[in-house]
Design an enzyme around this catalytic site. Structure first.
Site, PDB file in Angstrom:
ATOM      1  N   ASP A  27     -12.670 -21.680 -13.916  1.00 43.53           N
ATOM      2  CA  ASP A  27     -11.643 -20.994 -14.819  1.00 43.53           C
ATOM      3  C   ASP A  27     -10.647 -20.602 -13.637  1.00 43.53           C
ATOM      4  O   ASP A  27     -11.021 -20.354 -12.250  1.00 43.53           O
ATOM      5  CB  ASP A  27     -12.354 -19.893 -15.391  1.00 43.53           C
ATOM      6  CG  ASP A  27     -11.341 -19.106 -16.257  1.00 43.53           C
ATOM      7  OD1 ASP A  27     -10.173 -19.536 -16.492  1.00 43.53           O
ATOM      8  OD2 ASP A  27     -11.569 -18.102 -16.607  1.00 43.53           O
ATOM      9  N   ASN A  75      -8.823 -24.906 -26.232  1.00 42.91           N
ATOM     10  CA  ASN A  75      -7.914 -25.156 -25.354  1.00 42.91           C
ATOM     11  C   ASN A  75      -6.668 -26.168 -26.004  1.00 42.91           C
ATOM     12  O   ASN A  75      -5.912 -26.114 -25.407  1.00 42.91           O
ATOM     13  CB  ASN A  75      -8.565 -25.972 -23.897  1.00 42.91           C
ATOM     14  CG  ASN A  75      -9.220 -25.362 -23.210  1.00 42.91           C
ATOM     15  OD1 ASN A  75     -10.214 -25.782 -22.376  1.00 42.91           O
ATOM     16  ND2 ASN A  75      -8.791 -23.901 -22.880  1.00 42.91           N
TER      17      ASN A  75
HETATM   18  C1  FPP Z   1      -9.295 -23.330 -16.281  1.00 38.42           C
HETATM   19  O1  FPP Z   1      -8.197 -22.917 -15.793  1.00 38.42           O
HETATM   20  C2  FPP Z   1      -9.429 -25.011 -16.550  1.00 38.42           C
HETATM   21  C3  FPP Z   1      -9.020 -25.938 -17.209  1.00 38.42           C
HETATM   22  C4  FPP Z   1      -9.174 -25.330 -18.760  1.00 38.42           C
HETATM   23  C5  FPP Z   1      -9.247 -27.369 -17.029  1.00 38.42           C
HETATM   24  C6  FPP Z   1     -10.126 -27.530 -16.057  1.00 38.42           C
HETATM   25  C7  FPP Z   1      -9.600 -28.902 -15.492  1.00 38.42           C
HETATM   26  C8  FPP Z   1      -9.552 -29.521 -14.114  1.00 38.42           C
HETATM   27  C9  FPP Z   1     -10.235 -28.884 -13.005  1.00 38.42           C
HETATM   28  C10 FPP Z   1      -9.199 -30.930 -14.067  1.00 38.42           C
HETATM   29  C11 FPP Z   1     -10.046 -31.828 -14.869  1.00 38.42           C
HETATM   30  C12 FPP Z   1     -10.528 -32.820 -13.998  1.00 38.42           C
HETATM   31  C13 FPP Z   1     -11.971 -33.317 -14.228  1.00 38.42           C
HETATM   32  C14 FPP Z   1     -12.383 -34.500 -13.720  1.00 38.42           C
HETATM   33  C15 FPP Z   1     -13.201 -32.472 -14.503  1.00 38.42           C
HETATM   34  P1  FPP Z   1      -7.263 -22.081 -16.452  1.00 38.42           P
HETATM   35  O2  FPP Z   1      -5.907 -23.077 -17.121  1.00 38.42           O
HETATM   36  O3  FPP Z   1      -8.024 -21.415 -17.694  1.00 38.42           O
HETATM   37  O4  FPP Z   1      -6.481 -21.071 -15.799  1.00 38.42           O
HETATM   38  P2  FPP Z   1      -6.203 -19.622 -16.192  1.00 38.42           P
HETATM   39  O5  FPP Z   1      -7.217 -18.628 -16.730  1.00 38.42           O
HETATM   40  O6  FPP Z   1      -5.737 -19.049 -14.779  1.00 38.42           O
HETATM   41  O7  FPP Z   1      -4.751 -19.628 -17.049  1.00 38.42           O
END
Ligand code: FPP
Length: 253
Positions: A27, A75
């Site tokens: 996260d 999501n």
């Molecule tokens: C959370 O940060 C992240 C996600 C929902 C996506 C995670 C995906 C990756 C790290 C890339 C995918 C790649 C692979 C190969 C697994 P957020 O967007 O919720 O951040 P925030 O809470 O600050 O908005």
């Protein structure tokens, strides 16, 4: 790397007392990007670097399963642009990493409602799974279009079907039988769950499987997470006492 060299590299980790399975809620990509005035997409791209670092470190240590929450059923509510970008980042990352996964003897797996993914993403994922299926050092499980309530209701639907068909009787249903209906069938429960970004929530992740899991909430954003943080968590885990409802004295016997 040889076992001796691994011990030299991680001197404070007890290699004979490792968790079998670590799960991570990655996260804070968006907030990390925003902090430096960049678009959220920049955070996701840098999040992939953390995925690489932690996968390599876990495999090197000898951890058998690493599960990463990459996309939840919730999501989809994000802006369409961000969802599309995450889906193509996945395709791109899987294509790029298959060679490294094979070189490191890592098997790719996925849990979640894969039928609900865009065709391109599903195809890349299934290809990645197929091309790495014979690897044995570690299994990297991506939770994609996953939510624990979805998984549990699916399990109940399938149990009901089998009961109606007569292949299962209600009295035969116990923990072990129930587990066979989950998408994590055959995978040991995680001993460790890590969530980055300072949020103290489970967010519909592995609800059945984390009954006895040690929880670690880190006050850093996912793109900041590296092998050093992973090692810190493992060391702290090794210092915690897991009692499973027993007393401390009982455990020492
Ligand atoms: C959370 O940060 C992240 C996600 C929902 C996506 C995670 C995906 C990756 C790290 C890339 C995918 C790649 C692979 C190969 C697994 P957020 O967007 O919720 O951040 P925030 O809470 O600050 O908005």
């Amino acid at each position: 790397m040889h076992q001796n060299d691994i011990q030299l590299k991680y001197p404070d980790v007890r290699l004979d007392d490792l968790p079998q399975h670590v799960a991570i809620i990655m996260d804070g990509n968006g907030r990390w990007a925003k902090k430096q005035g960049k678009p959220r997409v920049f955070g996701h791209k840098n999040g992939v670097k953390s995925v690489r670092a932690v996968s390599e470190c876990a495999a090197e240590l000898g951890i058998k399963y690493l599960t990463l929450y990459a996309f939840s059923t919730e999501n989809w509510r994000r802006p369409k642009y961000e969802v599309n970008m995450l889906m193509s980042l996945l395709v791109q990352t899987i294509h790029q990493e298959v060679t490294t996964l094979n070189k490191n003897n890592i098997r790719l797996q996925a849990i979640g409602n894969l039928d609900g993914l865009p065709e391109k993403t599903r195809k890349a994922l299934l290809e990645g799974i197929e091309k790495t299926k014979d690897n044995t050092r570690m299994t990297l499980i991506l939770a994609l279009n996953y939510s624990a309530r979805w998984e549990l209701t699916q399990a109940v639907q399938n149990i009901s079907r089998d009961t109606l068909e007569g292949t299962l009787t209600p009295d035969a249903i116990n923990d072990a039988v129930f587990e066979n209906y989950l998408s994590t069938k055959g995978i040991p429960d995680p001993e460790i769950l890590i969530r980055t970004s300072g949020e103290h929530r489970i967010s519909n992740f592995l609800l059945w499987q984390i009954a006895y899991t040690e929880l670690f909430f880190l006050p850093i954003f996912w793109p900041e997470f590296g092998a050093n943080h992973f090692i810190q968590v493992i060391k702290e885990f090794q210092n915690r006492e897991r009692r499973y409802g027993m007393t401390s004295e009982q455990l020492k016997k």
